[in-house]
Design an enzyme around this catalytic site. Structure first.
Site, mmCIF file in Angstrom:
data_model
loop_
_atom_site.group_PDB
_atom_site.id
_atom_site.type_symbol
_atom_site.label_atom_id
_atom_site.label_comp_id
_atom_site.label_asym_id
_atom_site.label_seq_id
_atom_site.Cartn_x
_atom_site.Cartn_y
_atom_site.Cartn_z
ATOM 1 N N ARG A 1 26.428 84.398 -50.007
ATOM 2 C CA ARG A 1 27.927 83.832 -50.094
ATOM 3 C C ARG A 1 28.958 84.592 -50.490
ATOM 4 O O ARG A 1 30.068 84.571 -50.607
ATOM 5 C CB ARG A 1 27.851 82.444 -50.666
ATOM 6 N N ARG B 1 30.792 61.195 -45.702
ATOM 7 C CA ARG B 1 29.273 61.187 -45.734
ATOM 8 C C ARG B 1 28.880 60.693 -47.040
ATOM 9 O O ARG B 1 29.563 60.836 -48.030
ATOM 10 C CB ARG B 1 29.139 62.756 -46.056
ATOM 11 N N LYS C 1 26.832 73.953 -40.618
ATOM 12 C CA LYS C 1 25.728 74.863 -40.268
ATOM 13 C C LYS C 1 24.264 74.333 -40.401
ATOM 14 O O LYS C 1 23.280 74.730 -39.622
ATOM 15 C CB LYS C 1 25.580 75.836 -41.613
ATOM 16 N N ARG D 1 28.879 62.033 -53.157
ATOM 17 C CA ARG D 1 28.482 63.000 -54.113
ATOM 18 C C ARG D 1 29.693 63.424 -54.648
ATOM 19 O O ARG D 1 30.864 63.516 -53.928
ATOM 20 C CB ARG D 1 27.737 64.368 -53.611
ATOM 21 N N ARG E 1 36.487 74.065 -52.495
ATOM 22 C CA ARG E 1 35.460 74.579 -52.065
ATOM 23 C C ARG E 1 35.834 75.418 -50.845
ATOM 24 O O ARG E 1 35.444 76.708 -50.503
ATOM 25 C CB ARG E 1 34.156 73.639 -51.492
#
Length: 260
Positions: free
Chosen positions: A138, A172, A61, A205, A216
Site C-alpha cells: 500500500r 455494508r 478488489k 464497522r 481512507r
C-alpha cells in the site's frame, strides 16, 4: 529497509514466465519443501506468476479476486485486509494495534502490515502455486520491501469513482463474530439487521461509515496511488475503470488470458 526473516530463512523458488517458449525467471517465493521429481518442479516453476491487485478501499478488489480465483485456479489468494480483520476480531496484540488506525480512517503503519504479511505468508507458504496478493503493498516502502524478495509479474488496478465506493460501503453490514458481510443492495440478510446463520445482530464497522471512508480514500490518493505509476513504469500494470464488477471483470479476464 525492512527485511524478512521469512524470505531469508526459507528456501526459494523462482517464479517464471515463458517468453517465446523460453523460461524467464521473474522473482522468488518462499516455499515449504516437499518431495517432488525434478521434472515436476520445473513444470511448476515455468507456470508460476506473482500478481497484485490494487485499488481504493471498497473498490471491489475482493470481488474481482474471487472471480480470478474461479477462472484461474492455479492462483492462491492472499488478502491483508481479511487477515487484519481476523486479528481484530480475535483481539490479538497485532489486531488491537491495527484497530486504532483502522477506526480513525488512517492506513496501518508499514512496519505493522509488513509484519502481518510475512508472518501469515510463513504459515500459508505454498509450493509453486501462483500468488494473488490483495491489499499489499500500500506504500512505496512496502513495494520496495516486497521487491527485495520477489519481482511482480502482473498488476491489476481497479479505478472506481469515490462516490460509488462511499455509497457501496455505506450499505455494508457485518456479523462481528464470523466476519460474514452483507450488502443491503445486492446481498441483503434474510431478516433485516440479522445474520442469516445465527440470527444475531449485524453491525456497521466504524471504518465503513461514510465519513471514515472518505478519509481512507484521501489517504489512498496520498500514499497508495503512486504505486500505480511505479508499477506502470515497470510495464506490468493494467488499469480497469468502471462502477460494476460484472462489467469490469470480463476485461480483466481477457487481459489475464493473454498473459497467463
Amino acid at each position: 529497509m525492512i527485511r524478512s526473516r521469512l524470505f531469508s530463512a526459507l528456501p526459494r523458488r523462482s517464479f517464471a514466465t515463458k517468453v517465446n517458449g523460453n523460461v524467464r525467471a521473474i522473482g522468488t517465493s518462499p516455499v515449504v519443501q516437499k518431495s517432488a521429481a525434478p521434472n515436476d518442479v520445473d513444470m511448476e516453476e515455468s507456470n508460476s506468476r506473482f500478481m497484485l491487485i490494487l485499488g481504493k478501499p471498497g473498490g471491489g478488489k475482493g470481488t474481482i479476486s474471487k472471480k480470478i480465483l474461479k477462472d484461474f485456479p492455479s492462483f492462491t489468494h492472499f488478502s491483508t485486509g481479511d487477515m487484519l480483520r481476523q486479528h481484530v476480531r480475535e483481539q490479538t496484540s497485532l489486531g488491537k494495534e491495527a484497530k486504532t488506525h483502522m477506526d480513525s480512517g488512517g492506513l496501518v503503519p508499514d512496519d505493522l502490515i509488513i509484519r502481518l504479511v510475512l508472518d501469515e505468508a510463513e504459515k500459508e507458504a505454498e509450493s509453486g502455486n501462483s500468488l494473488l496478493l490483495d491489499g499489499f503493498p500500500r506504500t512505496m516502502e512496502q513495494a520496495k520491501a516486497l521487491a527485495e524478495s520477489v519481482d511482480v509479474d502482473l498488476v491489476v488496478e481497479l479505478d472506481i469513482p469515490n462516490e460509488t465506493i462511499v455509497d457501496r460501503i455505506a450499505e455494508r453490514w457485518v456479523h462481528p463474530a464470523s466476519g460474514r458481510v452483507y450488502n443491503l443492495s445486492y446481498n441483503p440478510p434474510k431478516v433485516p439487521g440479522k445474520d442469516d446463520i445465527t440470527g444475531e445482530d449485524l453491525i456497521q464497522r466504524d471504518d465503513d461509515k461514510p465519513e471514515t471512508v472518505r478519509k481512507r480514500l484521501e489517504a489512498y490518493e496520498q500514499v497508495t496511488a503512486p504505486l500505480v505509476e511505479y508499477y506502470d513504469e515497470k510495464g506490468v500494470l493494467k488499469t480497469f475503470a468502471g462502477t460494476e464488477s460484472d462489467v469490469i471483470y470480463p476485461k480483466v479476464n481477457k487481459w489475464l488470458n493473454s498473459k497467463v
